[in-house]
Design an enzyme around this catalytic site. Structure first.
Site, PDB file in Angstrom:
ATOM      1  CD  GLU A 168      63.864 145.290   9.649  1.00 32.53           C
ATOM      2  OE1 GLU A 168      63.543 145.955   8.657  1.00 32.53           O
ATOM      3  OE2 GLU A 168      64.398 144.169   9.553  1.00 32.53           O
ATOM      4  CG  ASP A 212      55.694 156.611  16.763  1.00 33.14           C
ATOM      5  OD1 ASP A 212      55.775 155.375  16.599  1.00 33.14           O
ATOM      6  OD2 ASP A 212      55.180 157.137  17.764  1.00 33.14           O
ATOM      7  CG  HIS A 213      51.806 154.866  15.842  1.00 31.30           C
ATOM      8  ND1 HIS A 213      52.790 154.979  16.792  1.00 31.30           N
ATOM      9  CD2 HIS A 213      50.960 153.901  16.288  1.00 31.30           C
ATOM     10  CE1 HIS A 213      52.545 154.133  17.782  1.00 31.30           C
ATOM     11  NE2 HIS A 213      51.451 153.469  17.503  1.00 31.30           N
ATOM     12  CG  HIS A 217      56.396 143.169   7.587  1.00 26.23           C
ATOM     13  ND1 HIS A 217      56.766 143.256   6.265  1.00 26.23           N
ATOM     14  CD2 HIS A 217      57.521 143.424   8.299  1.00 26.23           C
ATOM     15  CE1 HIS A 217      58.060 143.530   6.186  1.00 26.23           C
ATOM     16  NE2 HIS A 217      58.541 143.650   7.404  1.00 26.23           N
ATOM     17  CG  HIS A 276      58.855 148.141   6.158  1.00 29.92           C
ATOM     18  ND1 HIS A 276      60.172 148.096   5.753  1.00 29.92           N
ATOM     19  CD2 HIS A 276      58.680 147.046   6.953  1.00 29.92           C
ATOM     20  CE1 HIS A 276      60.767 147.040   6.284  1.00 29.92           C
ATOM     21  NE2 HIS A 276      59.889 146.394   7.017  1.00 29.92           N
ATOM     22  CB  CYS A 303      60.171 141.312   3.813  1.00 35.69           C
ATOM     23  SG  CYS A 303      60.891 140.521   5.249  1.00 35.69           S
ATOM     24  CG  HIS A 343      59.903 145.843  11.833  1.00 35.18           C
ATOM     25  ND1 HIS A 343      60.136 144.506  12.025  1.00 35.18           N
ATOM     26  CD2 HIS A 343      59.983 146.046  10.490  1.00 35.18           C
ATOM     27  CE1 HIS A 343      60.365 143.926  10.859  1.00 35.18           C
ATOM     28  NE2 HIS A 343      60.277 144.841   9.904  1.00 35.18           N
TER      29      HIS A 343
HETATM   30 ZN   LIG Z   1      60.350 144.608   7.954  1.00 30.13          ZN
END
Ligand SMILES: [Zn+2]
Ligand SMILES: [Zn+2]
Length: 281
Positions: free
Chosen positions: A264, A220-221, A180, A155, A174, A182
């Site tokens: 996160e 997811d992904h 980037h 995100h 960010c 998580h």
């Molecule tokens: Zn983040």
């Protein structure tokens, strides 16, 4: 109020199994957990007690006395045993986490156990695996079951109503244009009436299916800013993602949904709690 929480572990074999049902019927209800050859867990039990500080010792209770009771009433009975076969109470009941927790509560409140100490039993938490645990609150007589899931997503924190400079100042790295990612860890806690046959307050297979269909398949992904329609136009902070997941799950699970926690990273966690009342047991 001051509380003290003590943790013990025990390793036991068990099977999700209703003795009155056939092997096929047990398989239908409990899936892979119904192997007649058992499977095992390193159970982790947290026992929370409350009390008043005794002035001379500075303690609410001598922890050694608590340990003695936990060892004699719980560890000796469960450790290295098959719960279904070697503990009488479970010969006629399923050994789901909820039932084990209720049994442990009764053992700890029996006349030779915690009631001999100057403390009140407040809460029990029994972890079957790091991905599944049940919690029993003795004050409210409520029980919750928590299941843990993981999804990987990328995100970028960027608020469309703010300027480029403001976004950079607010979100720092960010706000990186290419994003980037998580490994998000999601905890879903539910409540419900214990099923008279299975003893479970929720069928884990049903919860897993709901989370798979409505959360993991969506998040997811994925890139949360680009691929997830329900987040379109929103800032993809974990507050927004956690609330969105809670709302999606509440549509499916209704009042049985108690809480969603979204980790996160290992250093931050966000929690959304339901306002509805828990089922009492
Ligand atoms: Zn983040
Ligand atoms: Zn199990």
């Amino acid at each position: 109020m001051i509380t003290m929480t003590r943790r013990i572990t025990f390793s036991s074999g068990h099977r999700y199994w209703i003795p009155d049902l056939t092997e096929e019927e047990n398989r239908t209800i409990f899936g892979q957990w119904a192997s007649k050859f058992n499977h095992g867990h390193n159970y982790v039990l947290n026992v929370k007690v409350s009390g008043k500080i005794e002035p001379s010792s500075g303690m609410i209770v001598n922890i050694k006395l608590v340990d003695d009771i936990l060892r004699e009433t719980i560890k000796q009975e469960f450790d290295q045993k098959s719960i279904n076969d070697e503990i009488e109470w479970f010969r006629s009941r399923s050994s789901c986490t909820e039932n084990i927790l209720l049994y442990i509560k009764d053992r700890l409140l029996s006349k030779d156990a915690l009631t001999t100490l100057p403390v009140q039993l407040e809460e029990l938490r029994l972890e079957e695996t790091p991905l599944l645990w049940a919690e029993l609150n003795l004050a409210t007589h409520t029980m919750t079951l928590t299941r843990v899931y993981e999804f990987a997503a990328s995100h970028r924190l960027n608020a469309p109503t703010l300027s480029h400079e403001e976004n950079l100042r607010l979100f720092g790295k960010c706000n990186n244009p290419a994003g980037h990612g998580h490994n998000y860890v999601l905890e879903v806690a539910v409540t419900g009436e214990p099923d008279p046959v299975t003893g479970m307050i929720a069928n884990i297979l049903d919860i897993d299916a709901v989370v798979e269909d409505h959360i993991l398949n969506v998040f997811d992904h994925k890139n949360l800013n680009e691929d997830v329609a329900v987040l379109s136009g929103k800032v993809t902070t974990s507050e927004i993602v956690a609330q969105t997941i809670f709302d999606l799950l509440a549509e499916q699970l209704g009042e049985s949904l108690v809480r969603v926690r979204l980790h996160e990273t290992a250093r931050n966690m966000f929690e959304v709690s339901a306002s509805s009342k828990l089922h009492t047991i």
